[in-house]
Design an enzyme around this catalytic site. Structure first.
Site, mmCIF file in Angstrom:
data_model
loop_
_atom_site.group_PDB
_atom_site.id
_atom_site.type_symbol
_atom_site.label_atom_id
_atom_site.label_comp_id
_atom_site.label_asym_id
_atom_site.label_seq_id
_atom_site.Cartn_x
_atom_site.Cartn_y
_atom_site.Cartn_z
ATOM 1 N N ASN A 151 2.167 -0.306 5.312
ATOM 2 C CA ASN A 151 2.547 -0.657 3.945
ATOM 3 C C ASN A 151 3.447 -1.871 4.014
ATOM 4 O OD1 ASN A 151 3.495 -0.737 1.266
ATOM 5 N ND2 ASN A 151 5.058 0.805 1.667
ATOM 6 N N GLY A 152 3.044 -2.983 3.379
ATOM 7 C CA GLY A 152 3.904 -4.158 3.353
ATOM 8 C C GLY A 152 3.152 -5.438 3.613
ATOM 9 N N GLU A 153 3.891 -6.457 4.018
ATOM 10 C CA GLU A 153 3.314 -7.765 4.354
ATOM 11 C C GLU A 153 4.072 -8.351 5.538
ATOM 12 O OE1 GLU A 153 0.675 -8.985 3.020
ATOM 13 O OE2 GLU A 153 0.488 -7.813 1.164
ATOM 14 N N ARG A 208 -4.824 1.508 -0.464
ATOM 15 C CA ARG A 208 -4.722 0.060 -0.299
ATOM 16 C C ARG A 208 -4.634 -0.709 -1.606
ATOM 17 N NH1 ARG A 208 -8.717 -4.578 2.170
ATOM 18 N NH2 ARG A 208 -7.034 -6.027 2.702
ATOM 19 N N LEU A 209 -3.676 -1.630 -1.664
ATOM 20 C CA LEU A 209 -3.615 -2.675 -2.674
ATOM 21 C C LEU A 209 -3.956 -3.965 -1.946
ATOM 22 C CD1 LEU A 209 -2.899 -3.711 -5.535
ATOM 23 C CD2 LEU A 209 -0.543 -3.953 -4.749
ATOM 24 N N CYS A 218 0.835 -1.192 0.000
ATOM 25 C CA CYS A 218 0.000 0.000 0.000
ATOM 26 C C CYS A 218 0.874 1.248 0.000
ATOM 27 C CB CYS A 218 -0.904 0.012 1.243
ATOM 28 S SG CYS A 218 -1.880 -1.492 1.448
ATOM 29 N N ILE A 226 -4.237 -7.601 -0.873
ATOM 30 C CA ILE A 226 -3.491 -8.840 -1.113
ATOM 31 C C ILE A 226 -3.988 -9.954 -0.199
ATOM 32 C CG2 ILE A 226 -1.204 -9.921 -1.095
ATOM 33 C CD1 ILE A 226 -1.489 -7.807 -3.271
ATOM 34 N N ASP A 286 -3.080 -9.169 8.245
ATOM 35 C CA ASP A 286 -1.890 -8.963 9.062
ATOM 36 C C ASP A 286 -1.843 -7.585 9.719
ATOM 37 O OD1 ASP A 286 -1.584 -7.726 6.600
ATOM 38 O OD2 ASP A 286 0.444 -8.460 6.239
#
Length: 631
Positions: free
Chosen positions: A75-77, A50-51, A2, A53, A100
């Site tokens: 932002n991230g995973e 937001r993207l 994101c 996933i 997450d």
């Protein structure tokens, strides 16, 4: 994956205009095309793009903790979020989503700033505590995800995933830092220790920052570092087994997604290894893609096709040609700061190709830095052995004098291009490595700069970043120190910046399994003899992957993923090369000797020298200055 942005008032809890946060988020809308959100309170404001996933339908941001005390943008995973969720739930935490993001909030409420050490993944996030009136910012260990910060004239701190988010704030000054120009000319990018704009900083990789209302802005706190100070013992077979286990864990953990997933495949060792392990773990064909070039000597797409056929992947190929040069302005806008890694354009193209069929793509980035895979590592290792037997009092005068008079023979076979090696041997290990990784060595920069710019730059030299870091590195050898610098400077400043901006520009999440921190920590403890044997880097990695990959893939000369700009600047782009000397934005700065710039272009087009890299740097600097509106 994101984009995040926000404002925090350090001195008093002034109101934050939601429209201002929204404009900052709009500037990075490409990072998150699937949703947006803005939240404000007295003294703070957070924004998110937001993207989707994981937990596609849930996990909107900004996200509040169940008790309403904390707000998160992320932002991230986080790849171990399921394990953390189970641990936190066992201690009483409640969860309303399946993603997450909420796990980070719960981890923060249980462990405070120390929560970052429990997170495995790539991330940049901000958590605002409403009761304590604090803002906590954190960035992942290796700097996969970016975070820019600036203190503004109204007493606030603004932050964002990209510089363009800060540029959208009306109080941000757009004054170029001349020391960033020195850094850019030396390295081809602006490292994380600096920004192209005065007053803007980047939160360093592996650092966090806790801002408290009523207190001055503190220095970032380093919460993770890599150490090369220890050496692992054991049989090669045992080391291979441990490495393979870590690689499998890293790859499979990054295959978790609620959207289509694939991989970049160049046909080199690293991406081929990732695809091999993905194919092993997947019940369906892996979706792969690669980029080819119209110059056969630089085209690796045939190797990629071989690997695709071996592992039965769903493979697609596209070519890059000189016509793609028309996208230079798009690239400049993508990176905000000047960025001259010539592989950015094909990386962007392969991201576009991947995004046609997947939303997440795994890459092979990181193995060269971790396992000593660059040719410069081989040279550094050999030069250090020579330094060990020849005293500095002899090396300095002899090699320095030879290097000064040796011609810069770009046209000659590689073994005869000795000028850089001679000058490197004249100095110590740190000075030599700094010279080896320079795009524009100090002599060239001095020749290009105008007297006015030299006054602006003062005593600062870009090489100090590398030499100081190498000399203080937790390491045993010159090779260790070189790899440490690559992991701390080159990786976040160049490689990860390139992948983040080009993938996010098309709404694609790129994941780097070979940068799993446990894998990196393991590699740093390996004896030099299993990192490098003779002139073969990444020895243990290649030995481990022989069970999957053919030798002609594993042991062919490293080619690199770069555009054929040398040939293009002498052919279809020769006119562009000549225009650089008269580039309007560069000329207006007064930083350069325009006659020297024109001579660079003429010498390259005529074939007298290979000045392609510096010409590309100057071209991208010109375009970036135009985009930022500073020229």
């Amino acid at each position: 994956m994101c984009g995040i942005a926000g404002i925090f008032h350090l001195e008093t809890a002034k109101p934050v205009d939601p429209a201002r946060i929204e404009r900052m988020c709009d500037a990075i809308a490409h990072r998150g095309p699937d949703g947006q959100g803005v939240w404000t309170a007295p003294g703070a404001g957070l924004g998110h793009r937001r993207l989707s996933i994981i937990d596609v339908a849930g996990s909107p941001q900004p996200m509040a903790s169940p008790d309403g005390r904390a707000m998160l943008v992320f932002n991230g995973e986080i790849y171990n979020y399921r394990e953390l969720r189970a641990e936190l739930r066992a201690s009483g935490a409640e969860f309303r989503t399946d993603g997450d993001s909420e796990v980070i909030l719960a981890a923060w409420q249980k462990w405070g700033p120390e929560c970052v050490s429990r997170l495995h993944g790539m991330f940049a996030f901000a958590i605002y505590d409403l009761a304590a009136r604090t803002l906590f910012l954190a960035r992942d260990r290796l700097g996969v995800k970016p975070l820019f910060l600036a203190q503004l004239s109204d007493g606030s701190v603004a932050f964002g995933s990209e510089l363009k988010a800060l540029v959208a704030h009306p109080l941000l000054r757009r004054e170029v830092d001349p020391l960033a120009i020195e850094d850019f000319l030396a390295w081809g990018y602006v490292p994380d220790t600096r920004s192209i704009l005065k007053g803007v900083v980047k939160l360093p990789a592996g650092h966090s920052l806790l801002l408290e209302c009523g207190k001055p802005m503190p220095r970032p706190l380093q919460w993770w570092d890599i150490s090369f100070a220890e050496r692992r013992k054991g049989k090669v077979e045992d080391l291979e087994a441990e490495l393979l286990h870590l690689m499998r864990e890293a790859v499979t953990s990054r295959m978790v997604a609620d959207v289509p997933l694939g991989a970049f495949l160049s046909g080199g060792v690293d991406s081929s290894s990732v695809v091999a392990l993905m194919a092993e773990a997947s019940a369906s064909p892996v979706k792969t893609c690669s980029i080819g070039f119209d110059v056969a000597a630089l085209d690796e797409s045939g190797y990629a096709t071989r690997i695709a056929e071996q592992f039965g992947t769903d493979h697609r190929v596209r070519s890059v040609s000189p016509d793609d040069f028309q996208s230079a302005d798009t690239l400049a806008a993508m990176f905000d700061e000047p960025f001259a890694d010539a592989s950015a354009l094909p990386t962007w193209r392969v991201c576009q190709l991947a995004r046609e069929t997947v939303t997440v793509a795994l890459s092979g980035d990181g193995a060269d830095e971790a396992f000593a895979g660059y040719r410069r590592h081989v040279f550094q290792h050999g030069e250090d052995r020579l330094r060990a037997v020849l005293p500095a009092a002899l090396r300095g005068p002899v090699f320095g004098s030879l290097g000064a008079i040796y011609p810069k023979a770009d046209w000659a076979p590689r073994p005869l291009r000795a000028k850089t090696t001679l000058l490197s041997l004249a100095g110590d290990s740190a000075t030599g490595y700094a010279r080896a990784i320079c795009v524009a060595p100090p002599e060239l920069r001095e020749a290009l700069y105008s007297p006015d710019f030299k006054r602006l730059r003062g005593d600062y030299r870009a090489e100090a970043l590398v030499t100081d870091l190498m000399r203080a590195a937790p390491a045993r050898s010159g090779l260790d120190r070189a790899q440490y610098v690559d992991l701390k400077v080159w990786l976040p400043g160049d490689i990860l910046t390139k992948v983040d901006r080009t993938s996010m520009a098309v709404g694609l999440e790129a994941r780097e399994p070979l940068l799993d921190h446990r894998l990196i920590e393991f590699a740093a403890t390996l004896p030099e003899a299993v990192r490098m044997r003779g002139k073969q880097g990444k020895w243990l990695l290649k030995q481990t992957m022989r069970r999957y990959l053919p030798d002609d893939i594993l042991y062919r000369p490293k080619q690199g993923f770069v555009m054929p700009i040398e040939a293009w600047f002498r052919g279809p782009l020769a006119g562009v090369a000549h225009e650089i000397g008269g580039s309007a934005a560069l000329a207006r700065t007064g930083w350069f000797d325009n006659r020297r710039l024109a001579a660079l272009a003429q010498d390259h087009v005529s074939g007298r020298a290979n000045n392609a890299r510096i010409l590309w740097q100057l071209l991208m600097l010109n375009r970036s200055l135009e985009q930022l509106g500073t020229a």
